[in-house]
Design a protein around this motif. Structure first.
Motif, PDB file in Angstrom:
ATOM      1  N   TYR A  23       0.830  -1.207   0.000  1.00  0.00           N
ATOM      2  CA  TYR A  23       0.000   0.000   0.000  1.00  0.00           C
ATOM      3  C   TYR A  23       0.866   1.259   0.000  1.00  0.00           C
ATOM      4  O   TYR A  23       0.638   2.184  -0.786  1.00  0.00           O
ATOM      5  CB  TYR A  23      -0.922  -0.011   1.217  1.00  0.00           C
ATOM      6  CG  TYR A  23      -1.539   1.325   1.521  1.00  0.00           C
ATOM      7  CD1 TYR A  23      -2.593   1.825   0.759  1.00  0.00           C
ATOM      8  CD2 TYR A  23      -1.052   2.115   2.562  1.00  0.00           C
ATOM      9  CE1 TYR A  23      -3.144   3.065   1.027  1.00  0.00           C
ATOM     10  CE2 TYR A  23      -1.598   3.353   2.835  1.00  0.00           C
ATOM     11  CZ  TYR A  23      -2.640   3.824   2.074  1.00  0.00           C
ATOM     12  OH  TYR A  23      -3.183   5.055   2.332  1.00  0.00           O
ATOM     13  N   VAL A  24       1.883   1.297   0.876  1.00  0.00           N
ATOM     14  CA  VAL A  24       2.748   2.479   0.958  1.00  0.00           C
ATOM     15  C   VAL A  24       3.499   2.680  -0.350  1.00  0.00           C
ATOM     16  O   VAL A  24       3.632   3.807  -0.853  1.00  0.00           O
ATOM     17  CB  VAL A  24       3.727   2.351   2.139  1.00  0.00           C
ATOM     18  CG1 VAL A  24       4.676   3.543   2.192  1.00  0.00           C
ATOM     19  CG2 VAL A  24       2.963   2.246   3.458  1.00  0.00           C
ATOM     20  N   MET A  25       3.979   1.600  -0.964  1.00  0.00           N
ATOM     21  CA  MET A  25       4.686   1.723  -2.234  1.00  0.00           C
ATOM     22  C   MET A  25       3.732   2.166  -3.347  1.00  0.00           C
ATOM     23  O   MET A  25       4.139   2.887  -4.272  1.00  0.00           O
ATOM     24  CB  MET A  25       5.356   0.398  -2.597  1.00  0.00           C
ATOM     25  CG  MET A  25       6.488   0.022  -1.657  1.00  0.00           C
ATOM     26  SD  MET A  25       7.408  -1.430  -2.180  1.00  0.00           S
ATOM     27  CE  MET A  25       8.367  -0.764  -3.541  1.00  0.00           C
ATOM     28  N   GLY A  26       2.480   1.747  -3.273  1.00  0.00           N
ATOM     29  CA  GLY A  26       1.496   2.200  -4.255  1.00  0.00           C
ATOM     30  C   GLY A  26       1.257   3.695  -4.174  1.00  0.00           C
ATOM     31  O   GLY A  26       1.171   4.388  -5.193  1.00  0.00           O
ATOM     32  N   VAL A  27       1.140   4.222  -2.953  1.00  0.00           N
ATOM     33  CA  VAL A  27       0.988   5.670  -2.776  1.00  0.00           C
ATOM     34  C   VAL A  27       2.219   6.396  -3.307  1.00  0.00           C
ATOM     35  O   VAL A  27       2.115   7.427  -3.985  1.00  0.00           O
ATOM     36  CB  VAL A  27       0.751   6.009  -1.290  1.00  0.00           C
ATOM     37  CG1 VAL A  27       0.721   7.521  -1.091  1.00  0.00           C
ATOM     38  CG2 VAL A  27      -0.550   5.391  -0.800  1.00  0.00           C
ATOM     39  N   ALA A  28       3.407   5.850  -3.005  1.00  0.00           N
ATOM     40  CA  ALA A  28       4.647   6.461  -3.488  1.00  0.00           C
ATOM     41  C   ALA A  28       4.687   6.477  -5.016  1.00  0.00           C
ATOM     42  O   ALA A  28       5.109   7.466  -5.632  1.00  0.00           O
ATOM     43  CB  ALA A  28       5.855   5.714  -2.925  1.00  0.00           C
ATOM     44  N   MET A  29       4.236   5.392  -5.647  1.00  0.00           N
ATOM     45  CA  MET A  29       4.227   5.331  -7.107  1.00  0.00           C
ATOM     46  C   MET A  29       3.273   6.365  -7.682  1.00  0.00           C
ATOM     47  O   MET A  29       3.569   6.994  -8.711  1.00  0.00           O
ATOM     48  CB  MET A  29       3.818   3.918  -7.546  1.00  0.00           C
ATOM     49  CG  MET A  29       3.981   3.664  -9.042  1.00  0.00           C
ATOM     50  SD  MET A  29       5.718   3.684  -9.545  1.00  0.00           S
ATOM     51  CE  MET A  29       5.749   5.075 -10.647  1.00  0.00           C
ATOM     52  N   LEU A  30       2.144   6.563  -7.038  1.00  0.00           N
ATOM     53  CA  LEU A  30       1.201   7.578  -7.504  1.00  0.00           C
ATOM     54  C   LEU A  30       1.803   8.977  -7.386  1.00  0.00           C
ATOM     55  O   LEU A  30       1.616   9.820  -8.270  1.00  0.00           O
ATOM     56  CB  LEU A  30      -0.093   7.485  -6.696  1.00  0.00           C
ATOM     57  CG  LEU A  30      -1.246   8.389  -7.150  1.00  0.00           C
ATOM     58  CD1 LEU A  30      -1.624   8.113  -8.596  1.00  0.00           C
ATOM     59  CD2 LEU A  30      -2.458   8.207  -6.241  1.00  0.00           C
ATOM     60  N   LEU A  31       2.556   9.236  -6.320  1.00  0.00           N
ATOM     61  CA  LEU A  31       3.236  10.528  -6.171  1.00  0.00           C
ATOM     62  C   LEU A  31       4.241  10.747  -7.301  1.00  0.00           C
ATOM     63  O   LEU A  31       4.360  11.858  -7.843  1.00  0.00           O
ATOM     64  CB  LEU A  31       3.947  10.587  -4.817  1.00  0.00           C
ATOM     65  CG  LEU A  31       3.076  10.754  -3.571  1.00  0.00           C
ATOM     66  CD1 LEU A  31       3.928  10.627  -2.314  1.00  0.00           C
ATOM     67  CD2 LEU A  31       2.358  12.091  -3.586  1.00  0.00           C
ATOM     68  N   GLY A  54       8.088  10.545  -3.538  1.00  0.00           N
ATOM     69  CA  GLY A  54       7.736   9.136  -3.664  1.00  0.00           C
ATOM     70  C   GLY A  54       8.948   8.255  -3.873  1.00  0.00           C
ATOM     71  O   GLY A  54       9.013   7.130  -3.372  1.00  0.00           O
ATOM     72  N   VAL A  55       9.959   8.750  -4.625  1.00  0.00           N
ATOM     73  CA  VAL A  55      11.191   7.990  -4.818  1.00  0.00           C
ATOM     74  C   VAL A  55      11.912   7.813  -3.490  1.00  0.00           C
ATOM     75  O   VAL A  55      12.468   6.753  -3.206  1.00  0.00           O
ATOM     76  CB  VAL A  55      12.100   8.687  -5.853  1.00  0.00           C
ATOM     77  CG1 VAL A  55      13.428   7.955  -5.991  1.00  0.00           C
ATOM     78  CG2 VAL A  55      11.401   8.764  -7.197  1.00  0.00           C
ATOM     79  N   ASP A  56      11.898   8.869  -2.658  1.00  0.00           N
ATOM     80  CA  ASP A  56      12.525   8.752  -1.339  1.00  0.00           C
ATOM     81  C   ASP A  56      11.825   7.702  -0.480  1.00  0.00           C
ATOM     82  O   ASP A  56      12.466   6.976   0.275  1.00  0.00           O
ATOM     83  CB  ASP A  56      12.507  10.103  -0.628  1.00  0.00           C
ATOM     84  CG  ASP A  56      13.479  11.089  -1.247  1.00  0.00           C
ATOM     85  OD1 ASP A  56      14.562  10.661  -1.676  1.00  0.00           O
ATOM     86  OD2 ASP A  56      13.153  12.284  -1.314  1.00  0.00           O
ATOM     87  N   VAL A  57      10.490   7.627  -0.587  1.00  0.00           N
ATOM     88  CA  VAL A  57       9.760   6.589   0.147  1.00  0.00           C
ATOM     89  C   VAL A  57      10.178   5.210  -0.346  1.00  0.00           C
ATOM     90  O   VAL A  57      10.386   4.280   0.444  1.00  0.00           O
ATOM     91  CB  VAL A  57       8.242   6.792   0.008  1.00  0.00           C
ATOM     92  CG1 VAL A  57       7.488   5.629   0.636  1.00  0.00           C
ATOM     93  CG2 VAL A  57       7.816   8.101   0.663  1.00  0.00           C
ATOM     94  N   PHE A  58      10.319   5.046  -1.681  1.00  0.00           N
ATOM     95  CA  PHE A  58      10.807   3.775  -2.237  1.00  0.00           C
ATOM     96  C   PHE A  58      12.161   3.405  -1.641  1.00  0.00           C
ATOM     97  O   PHE A  58      12.386   2.271  -1.223  1.00  0.00           O
ATOM     98  CB  PHE A  58      10.958   3.883  -3.760  1.00  0.00           C
ATOM     99  CG  PHE A  58       9.674   3.687  -4.518  1.00  0.00           C
ATOM    100  CD1 PHE A  58       8.864   2.599  -4.276  1.00  0.00           C
ATOM    101  CD2 PHE A  58       9.289   4.594  -5.486  1.00  0.00           C
ATOM    102  CE1 PHE A  58       7.687   2.419  -4.978  1.00  0.00           C
ATOM    103  CE2 PHE A  58       8.116   4.428  -6.189  1.00  0.00           C
ATOM    104  CZ  PHE A  58       7.310   3.337  -5.926  1.00  0.00           C
ATOM    105  N   GLU A 283       7.602  -2.296 -12.274  1.00  0.00           N
ATOM    106  CA  GLU A 283       7.192  -2.295 -13.682  1.00  0.00           C
ATOM    107  C   GLU A 283       6.556  -0.958 -14.069  1.00  0.00           C
ATOM    108  O   GLU A 283       6.798  -0.432 -15.164  1.00  0.00           O
ATOM    109  CB  GLU A 283       6.210  -3.433 -13.942  1.00  0.00           C
ATOM    110  CG  GLU A 283       6.838  -4.824 -13.906  1.00  0.00           C
ATOM    111  CD  GLU A 283       7.100  -5.336 -12.491  1.00  0.00           C
ATOM    112  OE1 GLU A 283       7.830  -6.326 -12.328  1.00  0.00           O
ATOM    113  OE2 GLU A 283       6.568  -4.728 -11.541  1.00  0.00           O
ATOM    114  N   LEU A 284       5.745  -0.380 -13.162  1.00  0.00           N
ATOM    115  CA  LEU A 284       5.149   0.926 -13.443  1.00  0.00           C
ATOM    116  C   LEU A 284       6.216   1.997 -13.597  1.00  0.00           C
ATOM    117  O   LEU A 284       6.136   2.855 -14.487  1.00  0.00           O
ATOM    118  CB  LEU A 284       4.184   1.313 -12.312  1.00  0.00           C
ATOM    119  CG  LEU A 284       2.815   0.644 -12.325  1.00  0.00           C
ATOM    120  CD1 LEU A 284       2.082   0.912 -11.017  1.00  0.00           C
ATOM    121  CD2 LEU A 284       1.978   1.148 -13.494  1.00  0.00           C
TER     122      LEU A 284
END
Length: 350
Positions: A23-31, A54-58, A283-284
């Motif tokens: 979930y957290v990575m999904g939010v980061a990807m959306l950012l 979002g990259v920093d969260v990744f 992949e996204l």
């Protein structure tokens, strides 16, 4: 602090992050997607330009996950070889296939596509994985936060030196070093049951304190960006950019915690969509920038600017699913071919 309290802080943080990692990575990807779509940068849409957060969260989540992997690798027969094998297997097949497709179709003429290294994030994360065992060994033996400060300062010092010499190399130069501290933070928070992390206990116990921490450092990051864009120029602006990344990095751990804490209260349908984006985040990331460029230019097909963004996200999701399926098919075909080759060259028994 007693042992029970230490376990409560460390276990609560690590378990909450890992239980809602997708979930957290999904939010980061959306950012990241919002950042790469050219929304107007002024007014109430200005925060979208912080989408690189979002990259920093990744990278923070990667630091936490890599620490888990290294701890597991230390007890395995293959050790670090198994660790590197798993990392390469997760990233490189998808990066290579995406790069070959975009190079063959003319979407990109960067020769690094043929090596899966055309995106700076892939180069950066591979560099960090290469050094991760060293970071892990230092932090594992540390009994204070001092080693993290030293390592982060070294990264920032080298980044400043690269800025001064105007030299960026194949490892993305300053970008890698600017983002390394947040990766180190992720590895450090894996050891959040250590006494050196007790100073964060109050923050972990209160969402209000965490939110205040995040807001303060986000505002400092925005202030640094404003100064960089309006008050300074040249190399001075790039030095201020180091401060901007440092402020954002300090806000990332608690942002990830808050996102994970809010993950159970959002509608189930939205949660499933965001979880899916998190599972396909690699992949996204590999496909969305190229597709965004093509769809953004297709004004004759869809005049609405925000409508094209929705279409771009949906097309990127389909492409990400196809990329993952393609990697699976290629690997399956490669394994079958290898098995047949082994049968062919195996000596026949009399």
């Amino acid at each position: 602090m007693d042992d029970g309290r230490k376990r409560e802080i460390g276990t609560g943080f690590v378990e909450r992050i890992n239980s809602l990692r997708a979930y957290v990575m999904g939010v980061a990807m959306l950012l990241v997607m919002l950042f790469h779509w050219p929304f107007p940068s002024g007014g109430f849409l200005a925060p979208l330009r912080l989408g690189y957060w979002g990259v920093d969260v990744f990278l923070f989540l990667s630091g936490v996950g890599i620490a888990f992997s290294l701890k597991r690798a230390s007890g395995e027969k293959l050790g670090y070889l198994g660790f590197y094998g798993r990392r390469l297997h997760r990233i490189m097949p998808a990066a290579l296939l995406a790069g070959w497709i975009f190079y063959a179709t003319g979407c990109s003429r960067d020769v690094l596509c043929l090596f899966g290294m055309n995106l700076w994030y892939i180069r950066a994360i591979m560099f960090m994985y290469l050094l991760a065992p060293v970071f892990f060994a230092v932090l594992n033996k540390a009994r204070s936060i001092f080693p993290l400060i030293v390592l982060s300062c070294c990264c920032e010092a080298v980044a400043a030196a690269l800025i001064a010499s105007h030299s960026d190399n194949i490892w993305a130069g300053t970008w890698v070093l600017q983002r390394t501290p947040v990766f180190l933070l992720g590895m450090l928070f894996f050891f959040s049951d250590r006494p050196c992390m007790s100073c964060f206990g109050r923050l972990f116990r209160s969402r209000k304190w965490m939110l205040a921490w995040v807001v303060v450092f986000c505002l400092l990051g925005l202030a640094a960006r404003y100064v960089r864009n309006t008050c300074v120029a040249g190399d001075a602006a790039r030095y201020v950019e180091l401060m901007e990344f440092a402020f954002i990095a300090l806000a990332v751990p608690f942002t990830a915690w808050l996102l994970a804490s809010l993950g159970n209260v959002i509608p189930p349908v939205v949660r499933r969509c965001v979880d899916w984006m998190g599972r396909y985040s690699l992949e996204l990331y590999l496909v969305h920038e190229f597709l965004f460029d093509e769809i953004r230019a297709a004004k004759h097909l869809l005049p609405s600017f925000s409508g094209r963004f929705v279409v771009a996200v949906l097309v990127s999701a389909v492409a990400a699913w196809g990329l993952k399926l393609g990697v699976a098919l290629v690997e399956r075909g490669g394994c079958a071919l290898f098995s047949r080759l082994c049968l062919f060259i195996r000596p026949q028994k009399d």
